[in-house]
Motif scaffolding. Structure first.
Motif, PDB file in Angstrom:
ATOM      1  N   ASP A  66      -2.222  -7.353  -9.299  1.00 23.09           N
ATOM      2  CA  ASP A  66      -1.960  -6.805  -8.745  1.00 23.09           C
ATOM      3  C   ASP A  66      -3.299  -5.540  -9.301  1.00 23.09           C
ATOM      4  O   ASP A  66      -2.801  -5.029 -10.270  1.00 23.09           O
ATOM      5  N   LEU A 116      -3.761  -1.224  -8.951  1.00 27.42           N
ATOM      6  CA  LEU A 116      -4.072   0.075  -8.199  1.00 27.42           C
ATOM      7  C   LEU A 116      -4.116   1.111  -8.675  1.00 27.42           C
ATOM      8  O   LEU A 116      -4.224   1.635 -10.024  1.00 27.42           O
ATOM      9  N   ARG A 124      -3.901  -8.237  -4.686  1.00 25.57           N
ATOM     10  CA  ARG A 124      -3.894  -7.276  -4.194  1.00 25.57           C
ATOM     11  C   ARG A 124      -4.012  -5.801  -4.715  1.00 25.57           C
ATOM     12  O   ARG A 124      -4.371  -5.792  -6.107  1.00 25.57           O
ATOM     13  N   ALA A 147      -5.797  -1.687  -4.625  1.00 29.50           N
ATOM     14  CA  ALA A 147      -4.996  -0.453  -3.718  1.00 29.50           C
ATOM     15  C   ALA A 147      -6.133   0.563  -4.468  1.00 29.50           C
ATOM     16  O   ALA A 147      -5.802   0.227  -5.356  1.00 29.50           O
ATOM     17  N   ARG A 172      -6.362  -2.239  -0.100  1.00 30.42           N
ATOM     18  CA  ARG A 172      -5.849  -1.687   1.568  1.00 30.42           C
ATOM     19  C   ARG A 172      -6.498   0.083   0.101  1.00 30.42           C
ATOM     20  O   ARG A 172      -6.989  -0.174  -0.544  1.00 30.42           O
ATOM     21  N   HIS A 179      -4.984   4.515  -0.147  1.00 32.57           N
ATOM     22  CA  HIS A 179      -4.178   4.628  -0.557  1.00 32.57           C
ATOM     23  C   HIS A 179      -4.300   6.147  -0.831  1.00 32.57           C
ATOM     24  O   HIS A 179      -5.252   6.287  -1.442  1.00 32.57           O
ATOM     25  N   PHE A 227       4.106  -0.412  -7.825  1.00 30.29           N
ATOM     26  CA  PHE A 227       2.762  -0.812  -7.502  1.00 30.29           C
ATOM     27  C   PHE A 227       3.598  -1.210  -5.584  1.00 30.29           C
ATOM     28  O   PHE A 227       2.509  -0.643  -4.650  1.00 30.29           O
ATOM     29  N   ASP A 228       4.850  -1.991  -5.496  1.00 29.62           N
ATOM     30  CA  ASP A 228       4.942  -2.491  -4.260  1.00 29.62           C
ATOM     31  C   ASP A 228       5.463  -1.241  -3.558  1.00 29.62           C
ATOM     32  O   ASP A 228       4.856  -0.824  -1.882  1.00 29.62           O
ATOM     33  N   TRP A 267       1.700   0.069  -2.487  1.00 32.74           N
ATOM     34  CA  TRP A 267       1.520  -0.980  -1.663  1.00 32.74           C
ATOM     35  C   TRP A 267       1.871  -0.587   0.140  1.00 32.74           C
ATOM     36  O   TRP A 267       1.190  -0.749   1.008  1.00 32.74           O
ATOM     37  N   GLU A 268       3.127  -0.558   0.364  1.00 29.25           N
ATOM     38  CA  GLU A 268       3.740  -0.426   1.549  1.00 29.25           C
ATOM     39  C   GLU A 268       2.572   1.023   2.759  1.00 29.25           C
ATOM     40  O   GLU A 268       3.096   1.462   3.916  1.00 29.25           O
TER      41      GLU A 268
END
Length: 247
Positions: free
Chosen positions: A104, A106, A135, A137, A182, A184, A234-235, A238-239
Motif C-alpha cells: 500500500d 498513500l 494499491r 493512492a 487511485r 485522493h 489507509f483503508d 482508499w474508500e
C-alpha cells in the motif's frame, strides 16, 4: 577517510586544531583525528563544533543522521528517523521487494521513489505477478487540500505539478492485474508505505516538505497496535479515492 568538509569549514574560518579544540573543550589531537581520520565526535561535542564553525552538524558528520534505536515505548517501533532525507531509497525499495501479500502506498506525490529507482513500476509488476495486492493512492492535483498543502509548504503550485508527475509515473500500471491506482483529495497527515507487516510512516509537519519531516518504521506485532492504526487510516482514505481508468 579525511573529513574534507570539516577541513574546508575550518580553513574558511581560520580555525586551527588548537583553537577549535580550545573552543569545544577537547584535546587538539581529537580535532586532528576528526579531520584527517574522519572520526566522528560525540553528538553533543559535534553540535558545539558545528555551531562554532557556522555549519550544519549533519553536513559535517552525516553518520549522526542514522536512525536512533527505538525505545521500548512500543514493540512495533523499529526505528525513528529525524527526517525522510536520512533514509536511503534502497530502504523503501528493499521493504517493498519483500512483500508477498500486500503493498500500500498513500502519498500526495513522493516522486523521489521513481526518480531514485526507475525500476519501481517493474518491481510492483513483479510483486503483483506473484500474487501481491498493490494499491497506490496519489493526491488529486485539483483538490483544495493538495493546493493548500502547497501553500503550507511554501512550494506554491509545485506540489500540484508533482502530483501530476506522480500520476504519470504510475499510470502505466493502470489495468495491470493485481494493481490498482487511485487519486485522493484528503488532508494527508502522513504518507504511508506498507509492505505486508512493515510500514514506513512519513509524518507531515506544517511548513515543512515531507523530505524534512520524521519517519517511523513499524513492524506489526499484534492486533490494535500502531501498525493497525495506520493500516486502518489507509483503508479509510482508499474508500474515498477515485480509481484511475485506462486511457
Amino acid at each position: 577517510m579525511p573529513n574534507e568538509r570539516l577541513r574546508a569549514a575550518m580553513a574558511a574560518g581560520g580555525w586551527t586544531y588548537a583553537t577549535l579544540a580550545d573552543k569545544v573543550e577537547v584535546d587538539p589531537k581529537s580535532v586532528e583525528r576528526w579531520v584527517n581520520l574522519g572520526r566522528t565526535p560525540r553528538r553533543t561535542t559535534a553540535m558545539v563544533a558545528a555551531e562554532t564553525l557556522g555549519e550544519d552538524v549533519h553536513a559535517l558528520w552525516p553518520s549522526l543522521r542514522q536512525a536512533r534505536p527505538a525505545r521500548a515505548v512500543s514493540p512495533e517501533l523499529v526505528a525513528l528517523y529525524d527526517q525522510r532525507a536520512d533514509i536511503p531509497v534502497s530502504a523503501f525499495v528493499d521493504m517493498l521487494a519483500q512483500a508477498r501479500e500486500q503493498i500500500d502506498v498513500l502519498v500526495y506525490a513522493a516522486v523521489f521513489l521513481h526518480e531514485a529507482y526507475p525500476r519501481l513500476n517493474e518491481l510492483l509488476r513483479e510483486r503483483a505477478a506473484e500474487g501481491c495486492a498493490v494499491r497506490v493512492a496519489v493526491g488529486d492535483p485539483d483538490s483544495t487540500n493538495v493546493q493548500r498543502r502547497g501553500e503550507e509548504e511554501r512550494f506554491g503550485h509545485g506540489i500540484e505539478s508533482r502530483c501530476r508527475l506522480a500520476l504519470m509515473h504510475y499510470r502505466p500500471l493502470v489495468g495491470v492485474p493485481g494493481i490498482e491506482v487511485r487519486i485522493h483529495a484528503t488532508t494527508l497527515y502522513n504518507s504511508i508505505y506498507r509492505s505486508d507487516d512493515q510500514a514506513m510512516v512519513n509524518a507531515h509537519v506544517w511548513g515543512v516538505n515531507a523530505y524534512g519531516a520524521p519517519v517511523w518504521h513499524l513492524r506489526r506485532s499484534g492486533e490494535g497496535g500502531m501498525f493497525d492504526t495506520y493500516a486502518a487510516s489507509f483503508d479509510a482514505v482508499w474508500e474515498t479515492a477515485t480509481p484511475v481508468r485506462e486511457g
